[in-house]
Design an enzyme around this catalytic site. Structure first.
Site, mmCIF file in Angstrom:
data_model
loop_
_atom_site.group_PDB
_atom_site.id
_atom_site.type_symbol
_atom_site.label_atom_id
_atom_site.label_comp_id
_atom_site.label_asym_id
_atom_site.label_seq_id
_atom_site.Cartn_x
_atom_site.Cartn_y
_atom_site.Cartn_z
ATOM 1 N N THR A 183 -3.167 29.423 -86.101
ATOM 2 C CA THR A 183 -4.535 28.944 -85.094
ATOM 3 C C THR A 183 -3.993 29.010 -83.693
ATOM 4 O OG1 THR A 183 -4.970 27.540 -86.528
ATOM 5 C CG2 THR A 183 -6.748 27.639 -84.678
ATOM 6 N N GLU A 187 4.361 22.313 -72.097
ATOM 7 C CA GLU A 187 2.875 21.317 -72.066
ATOM 8 C C GLU A 187 1.325 20.878 -73.064
ATOM 9 O OE1 GLU A 187 1.271 20.521 -68.160
ATOM 10 O OE2 GLU A 187 0.346 19.662 -69.682
ATOM 11 N N VAL A 237 0.927 17.839 -75.392
ATOM 12 C CA VAL A 237 -0.426 16.262 -75.239
ATOM 13 C C VAL A 237 -1.238 17.082 -74.920
ATOM 14 C CG1 VAL A 237 -0.348 14.606 -73.803
ATOM 15 C CG2 VAL A 237 2.264 15.223 -74.573
ATOM 16 N N GLY A 278 -3.726 19.141 -75.596
ATOM 17 C CA GLY A 278 -4.016 19.943 -75.573
ATOM 18 C C GLY A 278 -4.327 21.026 -74.265
ATOM 19 N N ILE A 319 -5.581 19.772 -71.041
ATOM 20 C CA ILE A 319 -5.814 19.190 -69.973
ATOM 21 C C ILE A 319 -3.805 19.281 -69.727
ATOM 22 C CG2 ILE A 319 -6.187 17.474 -68.801
ATOM 23 C CD1 ILE A 319 -7.199 16.289 -71.013
ATOM 24 N N GLY A 332 -12.964 21.594 -87.480
ATOM 25 C CA GLY A 332 -11.016 21.520 -87.177
ATOM 26 C C GLY A 332 -10.215 20.704 -86.758
ATOM 27 N N GLU A 336 -5.219 16.762 -87.996
ATOM 28 C CA GLU A 336 -4.780 17.678 -88.596
ATOM 29 C C GLU A 336 -4.846 17.928 -89.853
ATOM 30 O OE1 GLU A 336 -1.668 17.929 -86.457
ATOM 31 O OE2 GLU A 336 -3.385 17.724 -84.903
ATOM 32 N N LYS A 353 2.079 11.468 -78.817
ATOM 33 C CA LYS A 353 1.871 12.705 -77.160
ATOM 34 C C LYS A 353 2.614 11.111 -76.493
ATOM 35 C CE LYS A 353 -1.944 14.661 -79.572
ATOM 36 N NZ LYS A 353 -3.245 14.693 -80.252
ATOM 37 N N GLY A 390 -7.809 22.507 -80.237
ATOM 38 C CA GLY A 390 -8.167 23.871 -80.364
ATOM 39 C C GLY A 390 -7.465 25.492 -80.435
HETATM 40 N N1 HSE Z 1 -5.599 15.998 -84.507
HETATM 41 C C1 HSE Z 1 -4.787 16.081 -83.203
HETATM 42 C C2 HSE Z 1 -6.575 15.468 -82.403
HETATM 43 C C3 HSE Z 1 -4.968 17.310 -81.879
HETATM 44 O O1 HSE Z 1 -7.064 15.320 -83.198
HETATM 45 O O2 HSE Z 1 -6.492 15.335 -81.243
HETATM 46 C C4 HSE Z 1 -3.851 18.062 -81.927
HETATM 47 O O3 HSE Z 1 -2.927 16.931 -81.545
#
Ligand code: HSE
Length: 433
Positions: free
Chosen positions: A14, A130, A133, A135, A137, A188, A191, A206, A303
């Site tokens: 993805t 980057e 952690v 996504g 931000i 979605g 994980e 993270k 995402g």
């Molecule tokens: N599965 C993670 C979450 C996203 O729910 O934040 C990817 O780091």
């Protein structure tokens, strides 16, 4: 123009698809601004046949990661396969050849950060991460650049979207844990294996990365206290609401005189706190810098589009750095492994929410209060919820003043051993923020 950098991608899932899409859509525009050409030359994935809705030349795709790693024209490798192996071997191989690497792999960095940054420094490459952690931000860039000169005193993060979504839906729509987890999976965010999310391990990985960048500390997730949201039930959510709190899964780090606190667990936080307003799958980090004071960062933590943006922004930065020349800056990211003093969880001091199922009889509260007092725990308030419904027992909620974790654990063990207490006592830490 004239100058060109080739990148290769390993892992066409993805996020990989998002990276290819963003490059196709926008690379012309940002390269115009930067004055060099950035090309995605090859993409490796075990499955190259699955339709991704992208118009790519067939020869760009390969099932062989080595075709990317050994291509001398590829200067930056993007690793998006996740997990520890073969990701670690691939990243090391790329770095050993003097390439730079962009990765979104939080597990890999949390576990092998020092080894990978050392390899990057030794071979003159860079390692950017980057996307690992929060996504979308750009929190790592903020810590590395804007706040580089400051000293982070405390950091509270909602770093996992899945658990925040579950807790939000339980609070707002009254759902039960299992139902809402299923919805999160369907949407979605979770994980492939949601235990990583639900158990707090994803947030701990993270936090390990944030500790390295924000606190210069080397702490593996295993060394932290980590508790998930598995035991949070309807009653906790309703009590929190009634008492003026929201329950959030927090990743917490604080600099104290005794060392660094690093922990992940559900916490009751005041409803009026900024972090209490972070809903659904969103992430947020609230930190306090010694010089800048409090700051809050908010956005999507997962995402395709937010995460791909983080990856491509790293890619552009690394390409630019290669063209500029100069040595590797990976050394800045090496933390003083072994020199970080973690405050043991037993010594952490917090107020607590304690819920027992106790017999509705004279003297029962007295026995419980006595045990708490023997452990030096002071009671802030007590609520008995209704009259005996469950075989003569009623839920009794006690809010305590600040107590040590060790004292609280001993008290709970003794309370659970009382014959007048039925069921296992629930304890939730309170963070007044
Ligand atoms: N599965 C993670 C979450 C996203 O729910 O934040 C990817 O780091």
């Amino acid at each position: 123009m004239g100058k060109e950098i080739n990148a290769g991608l390993i892992g066409f899932g993805t996020i990989g698809r998002g990276v290819a899409r963003l490059m196709l859509e926008r690379s012309g525009e940002f390269m115009q601004k930067k004055g060099f050409a950035l090309k995605l030359k090859r993409i490796a994935d075990l499955d190259v046949a699955a339709p991704r809705g992208l118009d790519l030349p067939k020869e760009m795709l390969t099932t062989d990661a080595q075709a990317v790693l050994n291509d001398p024209e590829i200067e930056v490798v993007i690793e998006l396969i996740g997990g520890l192996e073969p990701a670690r071997t691939f990243v090391l191989r790329a770095l050993e050849q003097g390439k730079s690497v962009v990765t979104a792999n939080k597990a890999l960095l949390a576990q092998f950060g020092d080894e990978l940054f050392r390899a990057a420094r030794e071979h003159g490459g860079e390692l950017a991460f980057e996307a690992s952690v929060c996504g979308g931000i750009p929190i790592l860039r903020v810590l590395r650049q804007g706040l580089f000169t400051d000293r982070i005193v405390s950091l509270y993060g909602i770093l996992n979207g899945t658990t925040n979504y579950i807790l939000t839906k339980m609070a707002e729509e009254g759902g039960r844990f299992e139902e809402v987890l299923r919805q999160a999976q369907d949407a979605g965010f979770a994980e492939a294996d949601p235990t990583m999310d639900v158990s707090g391990k994803d947030a701990a990985q993270k936090l390990a990365i944030l500790l390295r960048i924000g606190f210069g500390a080397s702490v593996t997730p295993e060394a932290m206290f980590v508790e998930g949201i598995e035991r949070i039930g309807r009653q906790d959510i309703e009590d929190a609401e009634e008492l003026g709190y929201a329950i959030k899964l927090l990743a917490i780090s604080k600099r104290t005189e005794r060392g660094i606190e690093a922990r992940v667990h559900p916490a009751m936080i005041p409803k009026g706190a900024l972090l209490a307003s972070i809903r659904d799958e969103f992430n947020a980090v609230e930190l306090v810098g010694d010089w800048v004071g409090p700051q809050v960062f908010y956005g999507r933590g997962a995402g395709e589009r937010p995460t791909a943006n983080a990856v491509v922004s790293d890619l552009v930065e690394l390409a630019e750095r290669r063209l500029e020349g100069g040595g590797s800056r990976a050394g800045e990211l090496l933390s003083e492994a072994g020199k970080t003093t973690l405050v043991p969880m037993e010594e952490v001091v917090l107020p607590y929410y304690v819920r027992m199922l106790a017999l509705d009889q004279p003297g029962v509260l007295g026995q419980i209060a006595e045990l708490l007092s023997e452990e030096g725990i002071s009671i802030a308030s007590v609520i008995q919820k209704g009259r005996a419904q469950f075989q003569g027992a009623v839920p009794v909620v006690i809010m305590t003043h600040e107590a040590t974790e060790a004292g609280m654990r001993r008290a709970i063990q003794r309370i659970d051993a009382l014959s007048v207490v039925r069921d296992r006592t629930q304890v939730i830490r309170v963070e007044e923020l």
